[in-house]
Design a protein around this motif. Structure first.
Motif, mmCIF file in Angstrom:
data_model
loop_
_atom_site.group_PDB
_atom_site.id
_atom_site.type_symbol
_atom_site.label_atom_id
_atom_site.label_comp_id
_atom_site.label_asym_id
_atom_site.label_seq_id
_atom_site.Cartn_x
_atom_site.Cartn_y
_atom_site.Cartn_z
ATOM 1 N N MET A 190 52.084 41.425 74.145
ATOM 2 C CA MET A 190 52.556 40.311 74.966
ATOM 3 C C MET A 190 53.536 39.441 74.188
ATOM 4 S SD MET A 190 51.111 40.780 77.863
ATOM 5 C CE MET A 190 51.403 39.207 78.672
ATOM 6 N N ARG A 191 54.656 39.106 74.830
ATOM 7 C CA ARG A 191 55.691 38.345 74.131
ATOM 8 C C ARG A 191 55.849 36.920 74.680
ATOM 9 N NH1 ARG A 191 58.020 42.343 71.114
ATOM 10 N NH2 ARG A 191 59.595 40.947 70.253
ATOM 11 N N ASN A 192 55.124 36.592 75.729
ATOM 12 C CA ASN A 192 55.244 35.252 76.307
ATOM 13 C C ASN A 192 53.891 34.552 76.388
ATOM 14 O OD1 ASN A 192 54.136 36.876 78.247
ATOM 15 N ND2 ASN A 192 55.291 36.002 79.962
ATOM 16 N N LEU A 193 52.981 34.931 75.488
ATOM 17 C CA LEU A 193 51.633 34.377 75.523
ATOM 18 C C LEU A 193 51.131 34.179 74.101
ATOM 19 C CD1 LEU A 193 49.060 33.709 77.276
ATOM 20 C CD2 LEU A 193 48.348 36.066 76.830
ATOM 21 N N LEU A 194 50.546 33.005 73.859
ATOM 22 C CA LEU A 194 49.962 32.726 72.546
ATOM 23 C C LEU A 194 48.519 32.257 72.724
ATOM 24 C CD1 LEU A 194 52.876 30.780 70.804
ATOM 25 C CD2 LEU A 194 52.073 33.078 70.224
ATOM 26 N N PRO A 195 47.601 32.697 71.865
ATOM 27 C CA PRO A 195 46.228 32.186 71.904
ATOM 28 C C PRO A 195 46.192 30.817 71.244
ATOM 29 C CG PRO A 195 46.459 33.670 70.062
ATOM 30 C CD PRO A 195 47.795 33.651 70.757
ATOM 31 N N ALA A 196 45.299 29.967 71.665
ATOM 32 C CA ALA A 196 45.268 28.613 71.094
ATOM 33 C C ALA A 196 43.857 28.151 70.768
ATOM 34 C CB ALA A 196 45.947 27.625 72.043
ATOM 35 N N ASN A 197 42.927 29.079 70.650
ATOM 36 C CA ASN A 197 41.567 28.677 70.246
ATOM 37 C C ASN A 197 40.864 29.863 69.613
ATOM 38 O OD1 ASN A 197 40.142 29.988 72.691
ATOM 39 N ND2 ASN A 197 41.589 28.602 73.666
ATOM 40 N N LYS A 198 39.645 30.175 70.025
ATOM 41 C CA LYS A 198 38.868 31.230 69.374
ATOM 42 C C LYS A 198 39.231 32.634 69.855
ATOM 43 C CE LYS A 198 35.266 29.153 70.957
ATOM 44 N NZ LYS A 198 33.879 28.712 71.178
ATOM 45 N N GLU A 216 39.607 25.514 65.475
ATOM 46 C CA GLU A 216 40.343 25.584 66.749
ATOM 47 C C GLU A 216 41.441 24.515 66.802
ATOM 48 O OE1 GLU A 216 38.099 27.248 70.455
ATOM 49 O OE2 GLU A 216 36.889 25.624 69.616
ATOM 50 N N TRP A 217 41.144 23.334 66.262
ATOM 51 C CA TRP A 217 42.179 22.292 66.229
ATOM 52 C C TRP A 217 43.353 22.752 65.367
ATOM 53 C CZ3 TRP A 217 37.893 18.301 64.746
ATOM 54 C CH2 TRP A 217 37.112 18.028 65.879
ATOM 55 N N SER A 218 43.053 23.377 64.242
ATOM 56 C CA SER A 218 44.099 23.887 63.366
ATOM 57 C C SER A 218 44.912 24.966 64.074
ATOM 58 C CB SER A 218 43.475 24.448 62.080
ATOM 59 O OG SER A 218 44.464 24.813 61.144
ATOM 60 N N ILE A 219 44.223 25.822 64.811
ATOM 61 C CA ILE A 219 44.918 26.851 65.589
ATOM 62 C C ILE A 219 45.839 26.208 66.620
ATOM 63 C CG2 ILE A 219 44.588 28.711 67.271
ATOM 64 C CD1 ILE A 219 41.897 29.305 65.812
ATOM 65 N N GLY A 220 45.336 25.193 67.314
ATOM 66 C CA GLY A 220 46.146 24.516 68.328
ATOM 67 C C GLY A 220 47.373 23.856 67.743
ATOM 68 N N GLU A 221 47.226 23.232 66.570
ATOM 69 C CA GLU A 221 48.388 22.622 65.911
ATOM 70 C C GLU A 221 49.417 23.672 65.546
ATOM 71 O OE1 GLU A 221 46.471 18.751 63.632
ATOM 72 O OE2 GLU A 221 46.197 20.732 62.747
ATOM 73 N N ALA A 222 48.959 24.795 65.029
ATOM 74 C CA ALA A 222 49.883 25.852 64.623
ATOM 75 C C ALA A 222 50.612 26.446 65.822
ATOM 76 C CB ALA A 222 49.124 26.943 63.876
ATOM 77 N N VAL A 223 49.875 26.688 66.902
ATOM 78 C CA VAL A 223 50.492 27.264 68.098
ATOM 79 C C VAL A 223 51.471 26.273 68.733
ATOM 80 C CG1 VAL A 223 50.017 27.998 70.469
ATOM 81 C CG2 VAL A 223 48.651 28.902 68.581
ATOM 82 N N GLY A 224 51.118 24.985 68.740
ATOM 83 C CA GLY A 224 52.037 23.988 69.275
ATOM 84 C C GLY A 224 53.328 23.914 68.473
ATOM 85 N N ALA A 225 53.195 23.936 67.146
ATOM 86 C CA ALA A 225 54.381 23.899 66.287
ATOM 87 C C ALA A 225 55.217 25.163 66.458
ATOM 88 C CB ALA A 225 53.957 23.732 64.832
ATOM 89 N N LEU A 226 54.548 26.311 66.556
ATOM 90 C CA LEU A 226 55.269 27.574 66.759
ATOM 91 C C LEU A 226 56.026 27.561 68.078
ATOM 92 C CD1 LEU A 226 55.930 30.517 66.068
ATOM 93 C CD2 LEU A 226 53.684 31.161 67.014
ATOM 94 N N SER A 227 55.405 27.060 69.133
ATOM 95 C CA SER A 227 56.064 26.987 70.441
ATOM 96 C C SER A 227 57.291 26.079 70.380
ATOM 97 C CB SER A 227 55.088 26.472 71.504
ATOM 98 O OG SER A 227 53.969 27.315 71.615
ATOM 99 N N ALA A 228 57.151 24.926 69.733
ATOM 100 C CA ALA A 228 58.278 23.994 69.614
ATOM 101 C C ALA A 228 59.413 24.604 68.806
ATOM 102 C CB ALA A 228 57.799 22.706 68.956
#
Length: 291
Positions: A190-198, A216-228
């Motif tokens: 998948m190229r338009n989907l990112l996991p953001a928790n467990k 999970e918070w760390s994962i969410g921060e990383a995914v948010g930064a990656l998306s931006a």
């Protein structure tokens, strides 16, 4: 492997801390208030004893509402057992004074508003974190967890597994403070989907460490930064994960702009938590060292 028996109460209810289930999840102690203001303690019964794993919530043939109802029935039956049959230190049985608190949970039946899902479906990731990357027993002595060049976060929690198909009710393996590799956040297909928790690239075993809320918070921060970063650069996660320079840009965004650590200080990274604290999280399963 050696096991351990956990009792509901081990002794004085008003003790600051005891190695029993009541104190483990106690969220209100009457001794913290003026005498007469509060006369009862409150504990959160989130214990392995009420884990429900006999039916799935998702997938072919799954009946979500029936499974959730059976979860509640298991919790209620365990409460009844605690009230009537649980062995007491004085030789008696049952704690009839235990009761639910719907006034605190905000539900009519006194149960939680939603079920806690300990393990979800996971993506098939470009990289999968294994037990051998983080468990003390699987790492060379004093080496710490695996260092990942593409780390986008940090975390720590023992490998904490609840009922297994082998019939073991609870497994707790000590781990070193670990990192969150970017490759575990990017799906293979998948190229338009990112996991953001467990739901990242872990196994059933390492999910026991990476599923905890702080991770999970760390994962969410990383995914948010990656998306931006992807939006700002007009690129996609696969390109970032495949480019050392873009990965470094993401790490600079996390550490420099957002203040998110991606590595542990070396003296912490190589330290076993059981050596660092006077009252460490107990290890309930002690296999032979494998590394």
């Amino acid at each position: 492997m050696k096991g351990r028996v956990n009792r509901i109460f081990e002794g004085d209810l008003d003790a600051v801390s005891l190695a029993d289930l009541w104190h483990f999840r106690r969220i209100r102690a009457r001794t913290q208030f003026d005498r007469g203001v509060i006369d009862t303690d409150i504990t959160l019964v989130n214990w392995p004893n009420i884990d429900y794993w006999e039916a799935p919530l998702l997938g072919p043939g799954a009946d979500r509402e029936k499974a959730l109802q059976r979860c509640k029935e298991l919790s209620l039956s365990y409460l009844h057992w605690m009230q009537t049959e649980a062995p007491r230190p004085d030789g008696g049985h049952g704690y009839p004074g235990l009761r639910l608190r719907p006034d605190l949970t905000g539900t009519a039946d006194g149960m939680a508003k939603a079920a806690y899902i300990r393990e979800s479906r996971r993506i098939k990731a470009r990289f999968t974190v294994l037990e051998q990357h983080i468990a003390v027993v699987d790492r060379p002595e004093g080496a710490g967890a695996e260092r990942f060049a593409d780390s986008v976060g940090v975390g720590h929690y023992n490998i904490d597994l609840h009922p297994s198909t082998a019939g073991i009710n609870y497994v707790n393996l000590e781990v070193y403070p670990f990192q969150l590799p970017l490759g575990a956040l990017v799906p293979v297909r998948m190229r338009n989907l990112l996991p953001a928790n467990k739901n990242i690239g872990t196994t059933h075993i390492t999910n026991g460490s990476y599923r905890l809320h702080p991770v999970e918070w760390s994962i969410g921060e990383a995914v948010g930064a990656l998306s931006a970063l992807c939006l700002n650069r007009g690129t996609e996660p696969h390109a970032v994960a495949g480019s050392p320079s873009l990965t470094e840009d993401l790490q600079r965004l996390l550490t420099g702009t957002l203040g998110v650590p991606v590595a542990w200080p070396e003296e912490i990274a190589v330290m076993r938590p059981s050596q660092a604290r006077k009252h460490a999280t107990p290890t309930y399963v002690l296999p032979e060292r494998r590394a």
